[in-house]
Each structure stands twice: as C-alpha cells, then as structure tokens.
Design a protein around this motif. Structure first.
Motif, PDB file in Angstrom:
ATOM      1  N   TYR A  16      -7.278  54.386  34.464  1.00 23.52           N
ATOM      2  CA  TYR A  16      -7.277  55.830  34.744  1.00 23.52           C
ATOM      3  C   TYR A  16      -6.361  56.162  35.912  1.00 23.52           C
ATOM      4  CZ  TYR A  16      -8.960  60.093  37.039  1.00 23.52           C
ATOM      5  OH  TYR A  16      -9.029  61.303  37.687  1.00 23.52           O
ATOM      6  N   LEU A  17      -6.373  55.338  36.942  1.00 21.70           N
ATOM      7  CA  LEU A  17      -5.590  55.632  38.150  1.00 21.70           C
ATOM      8  C   LEU A  17      -4.093  55.429  37.956  1.00 21.70           C
ATOM      9  CD1 LEU A  17      -7.985  54.241  40.905  1.00 21.70           C
ATOM     10  CD2 LEU A  17      -7.491  56.635  40.363  1.00 21.70           C
ATOM     11  N   CYS A  18      -3.682  54.923  36.797  1.00 16.62           N
ATOM     12  CA  CYS A  18      -2.248  54.913  36.488  1.00 16.62           C
ATOM     13  C   CYS A  18      -1.728  56.332  36.322  1.00 16.62           C
ATOM     14  CB  CYS A  18      -1.983  54.138  35.191  1.00 16.62           C
ATOM     15  SG  CYS A  18      -2.120  52.348  35.347  1.00 16.62           S
ATOM     16  N   GLY A  19      -2.621  57.257  35.962  1.00 20.51           N
ATOM     17  CA  GLY A  19      -2.195  58.635  35.746  1.00 20.51           C
ATOM     18  C   GLY A  19      -1.093  58.697  34.698  1.00 20.51           C
ATOM     19  N   THR A  20      -0.024  59.416  35.010  1.00 19.74           N
ATOM     20  CA  THR A  20       1.113  59.543  34.084  1.00 19.74           C
ATOM     21  C   THR A  20       2.260  58.621  34.472  1.00 19.74           C
ATOM     22  OG1 THR A  20       2.091  61.341  35.391  1.00 19.74           O
ATOM     23  CG2 THR A  20       0.545  61.966  33.638  1.00 19.74           C
ATOM     24  N   LEU A  67     -11.018  51.457  45.131  1.00 15.08           N
ATOM     25  CA  LEU A  67     -10.972  52.594  44.214  1.00 15.08           C
ATOM     26  C   LEU A  67     -10.849  53.916  44.973  1.00 15.08           C
ATOM     27  CD1 LEU A  67     -13.604  51.548  41.531  1.00 15.08           C
ATOM     28  CD2 LEU A  67     -11.153  51.878  41.163  1.00 15.08           C
ATOM     29  N   ARG A  68     -11.595  54.040  46.061  1.00  9.65           N
ATOM     30  CA  ARG A  68     -11.514  55.261  46.871  1.00  9.65           C
ATOM     31  C   ARG A  68     -10.100  55.459  47.413  1.00  9.65           C
ATOM     32  NH1 ARG A  68     -11.540  55.427  51.988  1.00  9.65           N
ATOM     33  NH2 ARG A  68     -12.635  53.439  52.262  1.00  9.65           N
ATOM     34  N   ARG A  69      -9.514  54.384  47.950  1.00 13.93           N
ATOM     35  CA  ARG A  69      -8.166  54.471  48.518  1.00 13.93           C
ATOM     36  C   ARG A  69      -7.131  54.778  47.438  1.00 13.93           C
ATOM     37  NH1 ARG A  69      -9.978  49.784  51.858  1.00 13.93           N
ATOM     38  NH2 ARG A  69      -9.142  48.400  50.236  1.00 13.93           N
ATOM     39  N   ARG A  70      -7.226  54.075  46.303  1.00 10.88           N
ATOM     40  CA  ARG A  70      -6.240  54.258  45.231  1.00 10.88           C
ATOM     41  C   ARG A  70      -6.343  55.653  44.610  1.00 10.88           C
ATOM     42  NH1 ARG A  70      -2.104  51.027  46.019  1.00 10.88           N
ATOM     43  NH2 ARG A  70      -2.939  49.147  46.987  1.00 10.88           N
ATOM     44  N   SER A  71      -7.557  56.165  44.536  1.00 11.17           N
ATOM     45  CA  SER A  71      -7.748  57.517  44.033  1.00 11.17           C
ATOM     46  C   SER A  71      -7.053  58.529  44.937  1.00 11.17           C
ATOM     47  CB  SER A  71      -9.246  57.829  43.941  1.00 11.17           C
ATOM     48  OG  SER A  71      -9.471  59.185  43.682  1.00 11.17           O
ATOM     49  N   ALA A  74      -3.265  58.215  44.551  1.00 15.99           N
ATOM     50  CA  ALA A  74      -2.794  58.722  43.263  1.00 15.99           C
ATOM     51  C   ALA A  74      -2.986  60.231  43.134  1.00 15.99           C
ATOM     52  CB  ALA A  74      -3.524  58.015  42.118  1.00 15.99           C
ATOM     53  N   GLY A  75      -3.806  60.810  44.015  1.00 15.07           N
ATOM     54  CA  GLY A  75      -4.100  62.234  43.912  1.00 15.07           C
ATOM     55  C   GLY A  75      -4.948  62.568  42.702  1.00 15.07           C
ATOM     56  N   LEU A  76      -5.788  61.615  42.304  1.00 16.40           N
ATOM     57  CA  LEU A  76      -6.644  61.825  41.135  1.00 16.40           C
ATOM     58  C   LEU A  76      -8.106  61.759  41.557  1.00 16.40           C
ATOM     59  CD1 LEU A  76      -4.798  59.513  38.575  1.00 16.40           C
ATOM     60  CD2 LEU A  76      -4.877  62.015  38.530  1.00 16.40           C
ATOM     61  N   TRP A 183       0.289  43.003  36.734  1.00 13.65           N
ATOM     62  CA  TRP A 183      -1.141  43.274  36.621  1.00 13.65           C
ATOM     63  C   TRP A 183      -1.549  44.307  37.655  1.00 13.65           C
ATOM     64  CZ3 TRP A 183      -5.196  40.286  39.711  1.00 13.65           C
ATOM     65  CH2 TRP A 183      -6.488  40.767  39.409  1.00 13.65           C
ATOM     66  N   GLY A 184      -2.164  45.373  37.172  1.00  9.54           N
ATOM     67  CA  GLY A 184      -2.752  46.368  38.056  1.00  9.54           C
ATOM     68  C   GLY A 184      -1.896  47.603  38.230  1.00  9.54           C
ATOM     69  N   GLN A 185      -2.572  48.737  38.418  1.00  6.30           N
ATOM     70  CA  GLN A 185      -1.827  49.976  38.630  1.00  6.30           C
ATOM     71  C   GLN A 185      -1.068  49.964  39.948  1.00  6.30           C
ATOM     72  OE1 GLN A 185      -4.176  50.974  41.778  1.00  6.30           O
ATOM     73  NE2 GLN A 185      -2.879  52.607  41.050  1.00  6.30           N
ATOM     74  N   ASP A 186      -1.472  49.098  40.870  1.00  9.53           N
ATOM     75  CA  ASP A 186      -0.753  49.005  42.136  1.00  9.53           C
ATOM     76  C   ASP A 186       0.521  48.170  42.004  1.00  9.53           C
ATOM     77  OD1 ASP A 186      -2.321  46.759  41.638  1.00  9.53           O
ATOM     78  OD2 ASP A 186      -2.703  46.345  43.743  1.00  9.53           O
ATOM     79  N   ARG A 187       0.845  47.713  40.789  1.00  8.24           N
ATOM     80  CA  ARG A 187       2.114  47.012  40.561  1.00  8.24           C
ATOM     81  C   ARG A 187       3.092  47.856  39.753  1.00  8.24           C
ATOM     82  NH1 ARG A 187       0.342  44.764  44.106  1.00  8.24           N
ATOM     83  NH2 ARG A 187       0.009  42.535  44.470  1.00  8.24           N
ATOM     84  N   LEU A 188       2.792  49.131  39.590  1.00  9.42           N
ATOM     85  CA  LEU A 188       3.708  50.003  38.845  1.00  9.42           C
ATOM     86  C   LEU A 188       5.045  50.163  39.565  1.00  9.42           C
ATOM     87  CD1 LEU A 188       1.270  52.685  37.423  1.00  9.42           C
ATOM     88  CD2 LEU A 188       2.696  51.112  36.102  1.00  9.42           C
ATOM     89  N   ASP A 189       5.034  50.164  40.897  1.00 10.89           N
ATOM     90  CA  ASP A 189       6.305  50.226  41.632  1.00 10.89           C
ATOM     91  C   ASP A 189       7.151  48.991  41.344  1.00 10.89           C
ATOM     92  OD1 ASP A 189       5.803  52.687  42.766  1.00 10.89           O
ATOM     93  OD2 ASP A 189       4.997  51.861  44.635  1.00 10.89           O
ATOM     94  N   ASP A 190       6.478  47.841  41.203  1.00 14.62           N
ATOM     95  CA  ASP A 190       7.194  46.607  40.887  1.00 14.62           C
ATOM     96  C   ASP A 190       7.785  46.668  39.478  1.00 14.62           C
ATOM     97  OD1 ASP A 190       6.163  45.924  43.344  1.00 14.62           O
ATOM     98  OD2 ASP A 190       5.083  44.164  42.644  1.00 14.62           O
ATOM     99  N   LEU A 191       7.021  47.206  38.531  1.00 12.93           N
ATOM    100  CA  LEU A 191       7.534  47.375  37.177  1.00 12.93           C
ATOM    101  C   LEU A 191       8.758  48.282  37.187  1.00 12.93           C
ATOM    102  CD1 LEU A 191       7.322  47.109  34.064  1.00 12.93           C
ATOM    103  CD2 LEU A 191       5.694  49.039  34.130  1.00 12.93           C
ATOM    104  N   ASP A 192       8.670  49.365  37.921  1.00 15.51           N
ATOM    105  CA  ASP A 192       9.788  50.302  38.056  1.00 15.51           C
ATOM    106  C   ASP A 192      11.013  49.576  38.635  1.00 15.51           C
ATOM    107  OD1 ASP A 192      11.325  52.595  38.286  1.00 15.51           O
ATOM    108  OD2 ASP A 192      10.186  53.448  39.923  1.00 15.51           O
ATOM    109  N   ALA A 193      10.799  48.810  39.697  1.00 13.42           N
ATOM    110  CA  ALA A 193      11.902  48.098  40.340  1.00 13.42           C
ATOM    111  C   ALA A 193      12.501  47.051  39.396  1.00 13.42           C
ATOM    112  CB  ALA A 193      11.409  47.431  41.633  1.00 13.42           C
ATOM    113  N   TYR A 194      11.662  46.390  38.640  1.00 14.31           N
ATOM    114  CA  TYR A 194      12.160  45.391  37.699  1.00 14.31           C
ATOM    115  C   TYR A 194      13.033  46.038  36.624  1.00 14.31           C
ATOM    116  CZ  TYR A 194      12.441  41.772  34.201  1.00 14.31           C
ATOM    117  OH  TYR A 194      12.937  40.872  33.287  1.00 14.31           O
TER     118      TYR A 194
END
Length: 199
Positions: A16-20, A67-71, A74-76, A183-194
């Motif tokens: 869920y915290l991946c958002g869009t 979860l509290r911090r990531r929420s 993410a602004g969700l 692995w994890g929504q906190d690795r989306l920046d890494d996916l973007d960079a890759y």
C-alpha cells in the motif's frame, strides 16, 4: 523497453505504501509492469519468513514504528491496526488478475484502491462489495470480480511458485528483465536509479 515484474500482497501495508510510485517510475523509464499478487503467508512459509503475529515483540514494535514513519514520508494515511487484518487476500488478488487480463493499463490504480481500502479505510478486502467498489474506482467494470475465477486462482497459485523460483521472499518485490531484484517499498529509489543506469 525495460520490464518490471511486481510481486506483491494485497494484505501488505508496504505494498500500500508504494502508492503510485511503481507506475510513476515505470512511466519515467518507458517500462512495462506485470502485477503478480502472491499469498504472502505461503511465501513466508516457503522462504523462511515469519508472519508478523509470530515475530518477537521487538520486531513487532519496530514494524509499527517503521510503518508510521513510512506512512508519513509517503504522505499516505495508514491505520497501524486495521479492523479487518489479517483477512483473506485471495479474492482481491483474483480481481487484480482478472483486471490485468482485461486492461493492464489501470491495474496500478486497482492495487492502490485495494491497499487504501484495507490500510486507510478500515474495509475488509475479502468482501465482494469492497472489491467491486475498488474495481469501479479504478475504472473497471465491477463484474470483473466474478470473471474468470478459475483462471485467476490458477494464476495466483502459479505466481507463488514463480516467486519462490525467482528469489522472492517478501512483498513488495520488484524484478527487472535483467534479473535485478529490489525488496520493499523503501527500495523504489534504487529501482529508479537502476533503470536510469546510475547503479
């Protein structure tokens, strides 16, 4: 054209915290995405994971803080203890599979709507009316909830087998067409960079 296989669980707050962001990153790099919902509890059992309720209290407390911090980041909005969790994630997964077979361009919206229903709106995503509402919000015919159930069930099961075979052990989990894994929504920046060729 790059491709991302996105293994996720409808029950996962981190999905869920991946958002869009998954869709945003794919669009930025001209990548395609295949959404692959999996049974997260079965995945844990197959790959050495532990369901949240069975984890040591130290791990459970840390998960709630994270979860509290990531929420917040993410602004969700997120309810740390939703009224209908855990629940049966299969019916929502079947709807996602049917939707992807019908029109893959809007699946991200559906995944987000289902995540929000569970984690922000205190709704039971195993219930038919909730799934139909999420389909409608994402621009699908709500009747998709009843379409191709046997095919969706088979795909849901095969997604789990594929996940285990390809090294997946949690959700969300992203695998590129070059077998780079994140692995994890906190690795989306890494996916973007890759995908940008930076790493």
């Amino acid at each position: 054209m790059p491709h991302i296989d996105y293994f996720f669980a409808t029950l996962s707050p981190f999905t869920y915290l991946c958002g869009t962001r998954v869709e945003d990153i794919a669009a930025k790099h001209g990548a395609t995405v295949t959404y692959k919902p999996v049974d997260i509890m079965a995945l844990f059992a197959r790959t050495g994971g532990t369901p949240p309720k069975d984890r040591h209290p130290n791990r459970q407390e840390y998960r709630l803080q994270e979860l509290r911090r990531r929420s917040a980041l993410a602004g969700l909005p997120l309810n740390l203890k939703p009224a209908h969790w855990p629940t049966n994630g299969a019916p929502a997964s079947y709807a996602i599979i049917a939707a992807q077979n019908e029109d893959p361009t809007k699946v991200g919206k559906l995944v987000n709507a289902i995540g929000a229903a569970c984690w922000a709106e205190d709704r039971d995503i195993a219930q038919d009316d909730v799934i139909r509402d999420c389909l409608t919000k994402a621009g699908y015919d709500p009747a998709l909830a009843d379409k191709g159930l046997m095919t969706s069930a088979d795909t849901f099961a095969s997604n789990l087998e594929e996940a285990v075979m390809r090294g997946v052990f949690g959700a969300p989990f992203f695998i590129t067409d070059t077998d780079e894994r994140f692995w994890g929504q906190d690795r989306l920046d890494d996916l973007d960079a890759y995908l940008a060729g930076k790493i």
